[in-house]
Design a protein around this motif. Structure first.
Motif, PDB file in Angstrom:
ATOM      1  N   MET A   1      24.978  45.169  17.404  1.00  0.00           N
ATOM      2  CA  MET A   1      25.476  45.937  18.543  1.00  0.00           C
ATOM      3  C   MET A   1      26.795  45.338  19.046  1.00  0.00           C
ATOM      4  SD  MET A   1      23.623  46.227  22.229  1.00  0.00           S
ATOM      5  CE  MET A   1      24.664  46.376  23.639  1.00  0.00           C
ATOM      6  N   THR A   2      27.775  46.220  19.232  1.00  0.00           N
ATOM      7  CA  THR A   2      29.075  45.767  19.725  1.00  0.00           C
ATOM      8  C   THR A   2      29.028  45.648  21.245  1.00  0.00           C
ATOM      9  OG1 THR A   2      30.202  46.887  17.913  1.00  0.00           O
ATOM     10  CG2 THR A   2      31.535  46.352  19.845  1.00  0.00           C
ATOM     11  N   ARG A   3      29.320  44.457  21.736  1.00  0.00           N
ATOM     12  CA  ARG A   3      29.315  44.276  23.202  1.00  0.00           C
ATOM     13  C   ARG A   3      30.746  44.478  23.712  1.00  0.00           C
ATOM     14  NH1 ARG A   3      24.448  42.920  24.587  1.00  0.00           N
ATOM     15  NH2 ARG A   3      24.924  42.281  26.714  1.00  0.00           N
ATOM     16  N   LEU A   4      30.870  45.608  24.432  1.00  0.00           N
ATOM     17  CA  LEU A   4      32.198  46.027  24.884  1.00  0.00           C
ATOM     18  C   LEU A   4      32.368  45.770  26.382  1.00  0.00           C
ATOM     19  CD1 LEU A   4      34.094  49.127  23.762  1.00  0.00           C
ATOM     20  CD2 LEU A   4      33.745  48.875  26.193  1.00  0.00           C
ATOM     21  N   ALA A   5      33.514  45.221  26.742  1.00  0.00           N
ATOM     22  CA  ALA A   5      33.820  44.974  28.154  1.00  0.00           C
ATOM     23  C   ALA A   5      35.082  45.731  28.541  1.00  0.00           C
ATOM     24  CB  ALA A   5      34.027  43.482  28.402  1.00  0.00           C
ATOM     25  N   ILE A   6      35.132  46.108  29.824  1.00  0.00           N
ATOM     26  CA  ILE A   6      36.314  46.800  30.353  1.00  0.00           C
ATOM     27  C   ILE A   6      37.073  45.834  31.265  1.00  0.00           C
ATOM     28  CG2 ILE A   6      37.120  48.745  31.779  1.00  0.00           C
ATOM     29  CD1 ILE A   6      35.565  49.903  29.548  1.00  0.00           C
ATOM     30  N   CYS A   7      38.376  45.722  31.070  1.00  0.00           N
ATOM     31  CA  CYS A   7      39.244  45.007  32.022  1.00  0.00           C
ATOM     32  C   CYS A   7      40.054  46.072  32.751  1.00  0.00           C
ATOM     33  CB  CYS A   7      40.193  44.045  31.297  1.00  0.00           C
ATOM     34  SG  CYS A   7      39.415  42.567  30.668  1.00  0.00           S
ATOM     35  N   PRO A   8      39.596  46.483  33.938  1.00  0.00           N
ATOM     36  CA  PRO A   8      40.297  47.571  34.628  1.00  0.00           C
ATOM     37  C   PRO A   8      41.367  47.049  35.578  1.00  0.00           C
ATOM     38  CG  PRO A   8      38.309  47.042  35.825  1.00  0.00           C
ATOM     39  CD  PRO A   8      38.416  46.027  34.705  1.00  0.00           C
ATOM     40  N   GLY A   9      42.327  47.915  35.891  1.00  0.00           N
ATOM     41  CA  GLY A   9      43.326  47.531  36.885  1.00  0.00           C
ATOM     42  C   GLY A   9      44.458  48.525  36.943  1.00  0.00           C
ATOM     43  N   SER A  10      45.387  48.233  37.847  1.00  0.00           N
ATOM     44  CA  SER A  10      46.566  49.090  37.980  1.00  0.00           C
ATOM     45  C   SER A  10      47.669  48.611  37.021  1.00  0.00           C
ATOM     46  CB  SER A  10      47.093  49.033  39.409  1.00  0.00           C
ATOM     47  OG  SER A  10      46.042  49.272  40.321  1.00  0.00           O
ATOM     48  N   LEU A  74      35.387  54.113  38.110  1.00  0.00           N
ATOM     49  CA  LEU A  74      35.392  53.128  37.024  1.00  0.00           C
ATOM     50  C   LEU A  74      34.042  53.076  36.305  1.00  0.00           C
ATOM     51  CD1 LEU A  74      36.552  50.727  35.465  1.00  0.00           C
ATOM     52  CD2 LEU A  74      35.950  49.277  37.414  1.00  0.00           C
ATOM     53  N   VAL A  75      32.951  53.129  37.055  1.00  0.00           N
ATOM     54  CA  VAL A  75      31.637  52.996  36.401  1.00  0.00           C
ATOM     55  C   VAL A  75      31.339  54.193  35.483  1.00  0.00           C
ATOM     56  CG1 VAL A  75      30.475  51.414  37.991  1.00  0.00           C
ATOM     57  CG2 VAL A  75      30.498  53.875  38.490  1.00  0.00           C
ATOM     58  N   ASP A  76      31.847  55.378  35.843  1.00  0.00           N
ATOM     59  CA  ASP A  76      31.650  56.540  34.967  1.00  0.00           C
ATOM     60  C   ASP A  76      32.424  56.353  33.662  1.00  0.00           C
ATOM     61  OD1 ASP A  76      30.000  57.738  36.777  1.00  0.00           O
ATOM     62  OD2 ASP A  76      31.558  59.018  37.660  1.00  0.00           O
ATOM     63  N   TYR A  77      33.643  55.843  33.805  1.00  0.00           N
ATOM     64  CA  TYR A  77      34.456  55.570  32.614  1.00  0.00           C
ATOM     65  C   TYR A  77      33.777  54.497  31.751  1.00  0.00           C
ATOM     66  CZ  TYR A  77      38.106  53.610  29.739  1.00  0.00           C
ATOM     67  OH  TYR A  77      38.793  53.107  28.662  1.00  0.00           O
ATOM     68  N   ALA A  78      33.313  53.427  32.411  1.00  0.00           N
ATOM     69  CA  ALA A  78      32.669  52.328  31.672  1.00  0.00           C
ATOM     70  C   ALA A  78      31.421  52.828  30.944  1.00  0.00           C
ATOM     71  CB  ALA A  78      32.317  51.192  32.635  1.00  0.00           C
ATOM     72  N   ASP A  79      30.686  53.715  31.596  1.00  0.00           N
ATOM     73  CA  ASP A  79      29.477  54.282  31.005  1.00  0.00           C
ATOM     74  C   ASP A  79      29.829  55.139  29.782  1.00  0.00           C
ATOM     75  OD1 ASP A  79      26.646  54.530  31.192  1.00  0.00           O
ATOM     76  OD2 ASP A  79      26.921  56.603  31.862  1.00  0.00           O
ATOM     77  N   ARG A  80      30.852  55.980  29.939  1.00  0.00           N
ATOM     78  CA  ARG A  80      31.301  56.831  28.809  1.00  0.00           C
ATOM     79  C   ARG A  80      31.712  55.977  27.620  1.00  0.00           C
ATOM     80  NH1 ARG A  80      34.129  59.644  32.670  1.00  0.00           N
ATOM     81  NH2 ARG A  80      36.182  58.887  32.036  1.00  0.00           N
ATOM     82  N   ARG A  81      32.331  54.830  27.879  1.00  0.00           N
ATOM     83  CA  ARG A  81      32.812  53.955  26.797  1.00  0.00           C
ATOM     84  C   ARG A  81      31.699  53.066  26.249  1.00  0.00           C
ATOM     85  NH1 ARG A  81      35.326  53.292  23.857  1.00  0.00           N
ATOM     86  NH2 ARG A  81      37.412  52.542  23.733  1.00  0.00           N
ATOM     87  N   GLY A  82      30.518  53.119  26.881  1.00  0.00           N
ATOM     88  CA  GLY A  82      29.401  52.296  26.416  1.00  0.00           C
ATOM     89  C   GLY A  82      29.592  50.817  26.719  1.00  0.00           C
ATOM     90  N   ALA A  83      30.286  50.523  27.823  1.00  0.00           N
ATOM     91  CA  ALA A  83      30.570  49.113  28.162  1.00  0.00           C
ATOM     92  C   ALA A  83      29.337  48.439  28.763  1.00  0.00           C
ATOM     93  CB  ALA A  83      31.728  49.042  29.157  1.00  0.00           C
ATOM     94  N   VAL A  84      29.173  47.152  28.474  1.00  0.00           N
ATOM     95  CA  VAL A  84      28.100  46.380  29.109  1.00  0.00           C
ATOM     96  C   VAL A  84      28.621  45.639  30.335  1.00  0.00           C
ATOM     97  CG1 VAL A  84      26.701  46.080  27.030  1.00  0.00           C
ATOM     98  CG2 VAL A  84      28.472  44.380  27.568  1.00  0.00           C
ATOM     99  N   ALA A  85      29.935  45.488  30.431  1.00  0.00           N
ATOM    100  CA  ALA A  85      30.479  44.697  31.546  1.00  0.00           C
ATOM    101  C   ALA A  85      31.881  45.141  31.948  1.00  0.00           C
ATOM    102  CB  ALA A  85      30.506  43.211  31.170  1.00  0.00           C
ATOM    103  N   ILE A  86      32.146  44.919  33.229  1.00  0.00           N
ATOM    104  CA  ILE A  86      33.494  45.031  33.792  1.00  0.00           C
ATOM    105  C   ILE A  86      33.940  43.589  34.026  1.00  0.00           C
ATOM    106  CG2 ILE A  86      34.767  45.671  35.883  1.00  0.00           C
ATOM    107  CD1 ILE A  86      32.636  47.994  36.157  1.00  0.00           C
ATOM    108  N   VAL A  87      35.137  43.241  33.583  1.00  0.00           N
ATOM    109  CA  VAL A  87      35.617  41.861  33.772  1.00  0.00           C
ATOM    110  C   VAL A  87      36.734  41.855  34.811  1.00  0.00           C
ATOM    111  CG1 VAL A  87      36.682  39.854  32.667  1.00  0.00           C
ATOM    112  CG2 VAL A  87      35.034  41.238  31.402  1.00  0.00           C
ATOM    113  N   ARG A  88      36.595  40.994  35.807  1.00  0.00           N
ATOM    114  CA  ARG A  88      37.626  40.860  36.838  1.00  0.00           C
ATOM    115  C   ARG A  88      37.939  39.385  37.052  1.00  0.00           C
ATOM    116  NH1 ARG A  88      40.751  44.812  38.695  1.00  0.00           N
ATOM    117  NH2 ARG A  88      40.546  44.248  40.892  1.00  0.00           N
TER     118      ARG A  88
END
Ligand code: PNS
Length: 165
Positions: A1-10, A74-88
């Motif tokens: 399983m690929t563990r995908l994280a999102i680094c969100p920001g402006s 952001l959480v809807d986007y993260a869910d669509r991408r199948g992310a397990v984590a948001i990194v800040r």
């Protein structure tokens, strides 16, 4: 399983602090998506297309990093991408206050997506997009605060005597 994280920001503009954070996230997760918020500011320094192009260029050598723009929650986007984590990143107690409440709200909205905080590198703890923008708009030197590609674009913008954006 690929563990995908999102680094969100402006990412307006991308700073050396962002680069440190994304590179460290890329070492911890299988894949990282740098997710650039659309229309985060009414007077952005760089357009959305420019920010995407800059971030893609900077992270092109990091093979497990992708770059996309996102809109909405952001959480809807993260869910669509199948992310397990948001990194800040956390630079300070002020960041912690803001980031903690944001992470709790995100968890309330989507419990399946957790937030991971990384303490920023001490050498870049004073760097924020907001301050970089202010320094640049007032004619200051932003060398060392942003990646060279951002600095070059800012220099070109100034050379063209673009009206302050
Ligand atoms: O670089 P920034 O401006 O600190 O990033 C803030 C960002 C993009 C992470 C935050 O504003 C965000 O997630 N915006 C998307 C809208 C959203 O989901 N808002 C609810 C947050 S609890």
């Amino acid at each position: 399983m690929t563990r995908l994280a999102i680094c969100p920001g402006s990412f307006d503009p991308l700073t050396v602090g962002h680069v440190d954070l994304v590179e460290r996230a890329a070492a911890l997760f299988d894949r990282v998506v740098v997710a650039i918020l659309v229309n985060s500011d009414k007077s952005p320094l760089f357009t959305q297309a420019e920010r995407v192009a800059i971030v893609r260029e900077v992270f092109a050598p990091v093979k497990n990093v992708d770059v996309e723009a996102f809109d909405g929650l952001l959480v809807d986007y993260a869910d669509r991408r199948g992310a397990v984590a948001i990194v800040r990143g956390l630079r300070s107690a002020t960041d912690t206050d803001y980031e903690l409440s944001m992470s709790l709200m995100n968890r309330h909205l989507k419990p399946s997506v957790d937030t991971v905080f990384l303490p920023t590198a001490a050498s870049v703890a004073h760097v924020s997009s907001r301050l970089v923008k202010e320094v640049w708009r007032l004619g200051g030197d932003v060398g060392g605060l942003v990646p060279p590609v951002v600095e070059a674009r800012l220099r070109a913008m100034r050379a063209m005597d673009a009206p302050a954006r």
